[in-house]
Design a protein around this motif. Structure first.
Motif, PDB file in Angstrom:
ATOM      1  N   VAL A 182       0.859  -1.180   0.000  1.00 53.65           N
ATOM      2  CA  VAL A 182       0.000   0.000   0.000  1.00 53.65           C
ATOM      3  C   VAL A 182       0.901   1.238   0.000  1.00 53.65           C
ATOM      4  N   PHE A 183       0.575   2.202  -0.860  1.00 52.46           N
ATOM      5  CA  PHE A 183       1.373   3.423  -0.957  1.00 52.46           C
ATOM      6  C   PHE A 183       0.924   4.434   0.093  1.00 52.46           C
ATOM      7  N   THR A 184       1.903   5.024   0.781  1.00 56.31           N
ATOM      8  CA  THR A 184       1.627   6.034   1.799  1.00 56.31           C
ATOM      9  C   THR A 184       2.299   7.353   1.412  1.00 56.31           C
ATOM     10  N   MET A 185       1.850   8.426   2.070  1.00 57.70           N
ATOM     11  CA  MET A 185       2.430   9.771   1.866  1.00 57.70           C
ATOM     12  C   MET A 185       2.405  10.176   0.393  1.00 57.70           C
ATOM     13  N   TYR A 186       1.295   9.837  -0.255  1.00 59.60           N
ATOM     14  CA  TYR A 186       1.120  10.155  -1.679  1.00 59.60           C
ATOM     15  C   TYR A 186       0.747  11.628  -1.821  1.00 59.60           C
ATOM     16  N   ASP A 187       1.431  12.315  -2.715  1.00 62.78           N
ATOM     17  CA  ASP A 187       1.148  13.719  -2.983  1.00 62.78           C
ATOM     18  C   ASP A 187       0.790  13.864  -4.456  1.00 62.78           C
ATOM     19  N   SER A 188      -0.487  14.055  -4.723  1.00 69.03           N
ATOM     20  CA  SER A 188      -0.966  14.094  -6.111  1.00 69.03           C
ATOM     21  C   SER A 188      -0.441  15.304  -6.880  1.00 69.03           C
ATOM     22  N   ARG A 189       0.131  16.276  -6.151  1.00 71.28           N
ATOM     23  CA  ARG A 189       0.644  17.481  -6.824  1.00 71.28           C
ATOM     24  C   ARG A 189       2.019  17.252  -7.450  1.00 71.28           C
ATOM     25  N   THR A 190       2.680  16.146  -7.098  1.00 73.22           N
ATOM     26  CA  THR A 190       4.038  15.931  -7.590  1.00 73.22           C
ATOM     27  C   THR A 190       4.086  14.804  -8.620  1.00 73.22           C
ATOM     28  N   ASN A 191       4.933  15.003  -9.611  1.00 74.71           N
ATOM     29  CA  ASN A 191       5.158  13.943 -10.593  1.00 74.71           C
ATOM     30  C   ASN A 191       5.832  12.747  -9.952  1.00 74.71           C
ATOM     31  N   LEU A 192       6.667  13.018  -8.923  1.00 73.82           N
ATOM     32  CA  LEU A 192       7.441  11.938  -8.301  1.00 73.82           C
ATOM     33  C   LEU A 192       6.531  10.862  -7.724  1.00 73.82           C
ATOM     34  N   SER A 193       5.490  11.282  -6.993  1.00 73.42           N
ATOM     35  CA  SER A 193       4.577  10.296  -6.398  1.00 73.42           C
ATOM     36  C   SER A 193       3.977   9.392  -7.467  1.00 73.42           C
ATOM     37  N   MET A 194       3.526   9.996  -8.555  1.00 75.01           N
ATOM     38  CA  MET A 194       2.916   9.207  -9.632  1.00 75.01           C
ATOM     39  C   MET A 194       3.934   8.279 -10.290  1.00 75.01           C
ATOM     40  N   GLN A 195       5.171   8.778 -10.443  1.00 72.63           N
ATOM     41  CA  GLN A 195       6.227   7.961 -11.043  1.00 72.63           C
ATOM     42  C   GLN A 195       6.576   6.768 -10.163  1.00 72.63           C
ATOM     43  N   VAL A 196       6.627   6.993  -8.836  1.00 71.96           N
ATOM     44  CA  VAL A 196       6.943   5.904  -7.901  1.00 71.96           C
ATOM     45  C   VAL A 196       5.870   4.819  -7.978  1.00 71.96           C
ATOM     46  N   VAL A 197       4.605   5.231  -7.984  1.00 73.69           N
ATOM     47  CA  VAL A 197       3.503   4.270  -8.067  1.00 73.69           C
ATOM     48  C   VAL A 197       3.608   3.455  -9.353  1.00 73.69           C
ATOM     49  N   ASP A 198       3.832   4.135 -10.469  1.00 74.43           N
ATOM     50  CA  ASP A 198       3.948   3.432 -11.751  1.00 74.43           C
ATOM     51  C   ASP A 198       5.141   2.486 -11.761  1.00 74.43           C
ATOM     52  N   ASN A 199       6.266   2.952 -11.196  1.00 71.36           N
ATOM     53  CA  ASN A 199       7.494   2.148 -11.166  1.00 71.36           C
ATOM     54  C   ASN A 199       7.301   0.868 -10.359  1.00 71.36           C
ATOM     55  N   VAL A 200       6.692   1.015  -9.181  1.00 68.87           N
ATOM     56  CA  VAL A 200       6.472  -0.152  -8.318  1.00 68.87           C
ATOM     57  C   VAL A 200       5.514  -1.135  -8.983  1.00 68.87           C
ATOM     58  N   LYS A 201       4.453  -0.626  -9.578  1.00 70.75           N
ATOM     59  CA  LYS A 201       3.474  -1.505 -10.230  1.00 70.75           C
ATOM     60  C   LYS A 201       4.106  -2.287 -11.382  1.00 70.75           C
ATOM     61  N   GLN A 202       5.051  -1.638 -12.098  1.00 71.82           N
ATOM     62  CA  GLN A 202       5.708  -2.294 -13.228  1.00 71.82           C
ATOM     63  C   GLN A 202       6.732  -3.337 -12.770  1.00 71.82           C
ATOM     64  N   ASN A 203       7.390  -3.071 -11.629  1.00 66.79           N
ATOM     65  CA  ASN A 203       8.517  -3.910 -11.207  1.00 66.79           C
ATOM     66  C   ASN A 203       8.181  -4.916 -10.111  1.00 66.79           C
ATOM     67  N   LEU A 204       7.013  -4.793  -9.523  1.00 61.54           N
ATOM     68  CA  LEU A 204       6.674  -5.651  -8.394  1.00 61.54           C
ATOM     69  C   LEU A 204       5.634  -6.668  -8.822  1.00 61.54           C
ATOM     70  N   LYS A 205       5.889  -7.917  -8.481  1.00 61.42           N
ATOM     71  CA  LYS A 205       4.944  -8.976  -8.835  1.00 61.42           C
ATOM     72  C   LYS A 205       3.869  -9.154  -7.766  1.00 61.42           C
TER      73      LYS A 205
END
Length: 255
Positions: A182-205
């Protein structure tokens, strides 16, 4: 019989305690009976429910040493439907006390077996390290929920945690599964938060929960008042997120 979820990540400051407190309280609000077990010597989950941790006669430390039974330690209905097995700084000595003790990996499991039928969910808050307390939590649990902070180093150390979960499953608890991330401390105003979510979803089984726990002032304030977020500010974004996570957990557990 209750589902037992260990909330673990050896990285500190990722929202383990925040998730333990608020997920438990939101499950309880949905009518589930919940036991929260604090296995962190900092005792922040204990104090987050408004319990004065330094005044307690019986805690998980006394339980692990065999000085009391689990029923002696549990503080009933701290809020409606939530009971707490508390912790304080004394627990820091447990690792040393357990040297030479046989089957020390199963001490918590053996005690929890006495009461797990009384709860729908048992949530275990783990310390920010892969020590004997975390191993005890994982031998007790059915699954491990991993909070990941939405930051650049989100994946760092996660592979080690997954390796530990797999080792415990192989050698100590064949029933143990990964509940998911589960993702915590998500900040929808930053590109970084969205990139981290996408990165984890792509790399984590592993399973990744849809709920995104926001970076939220009210979530940060609630523990200082000894209240979970749904009691402190039920209309806040943090409360709404944890209620959504509770729905996902219940749906996934078939309860």
């Amino acid at each position: 019989m209750g589902k037992i979820i260990a909330i673990a990540n050896q990285k500190g400051g990722v929202g383990k305690t925040t998730t333990s407190i608020n997920l438990s309280a939101c499950l309880a609000e949905k009518g589930k009976k919940v036991l929260v077990i604090d296995t962190d010597p900092q005792g922040n989950t204990t104090s987050g429910f408004g319990i004065e941790k330094n005044d307690l006669e019986n805690t998980i430390y006394e339980l692990i040493l065999g000085e009391c039974s689990i029923r002696d330690c549990i503080i009933k209905n701290v809020i409606e439907n939530v009971s707490v097995l508390p912790s304080n700084v004394n627990l820091a000595a447990a690792e040393i006390e357990l040297i030479g003790v046989e089957r020390k990996e199963y001490i918590l499991k053996n005690e929890v077996d006495y009461v797990k039928g009384e709860y729908d969910f048992i949530i275990i808050d783990c310390p920010p390290s892969l020590n004997m307390l975390t191993i005890n939590a994982m031998t007790t649990a059915d699954s491990v929920l991993v909070p990941i902070q939405c930051e650049y180093y989100a994946l760092e150390g996660l592979s080690q945690l997954i390796h530990t979960v797999n080792l415990v499953k192989e050698r100590l608890n064949p029933e143990l599964d990964m509940e998911g991330v589960v993702f915590t401390m998500y900040d929808s105003r930053t590109n970084l938060s969205m990139q981290v979510v996408d990165n984890v979803k792509q790399n984590l089984k592993q399973k990744v929960y849809n709920t995104l726990i926001p970076r939220n002032i009210r979530l940060a304030e609630a523990p200082s008042y000894g209240q979970p977020i749904n009691k402190y500010d039920a209309k806040s974004a943090g409360a709404e997120a944890y209620m959504q996570l509770a729905d996902e957990i219940i749906a996934g557990s078939g309860k």
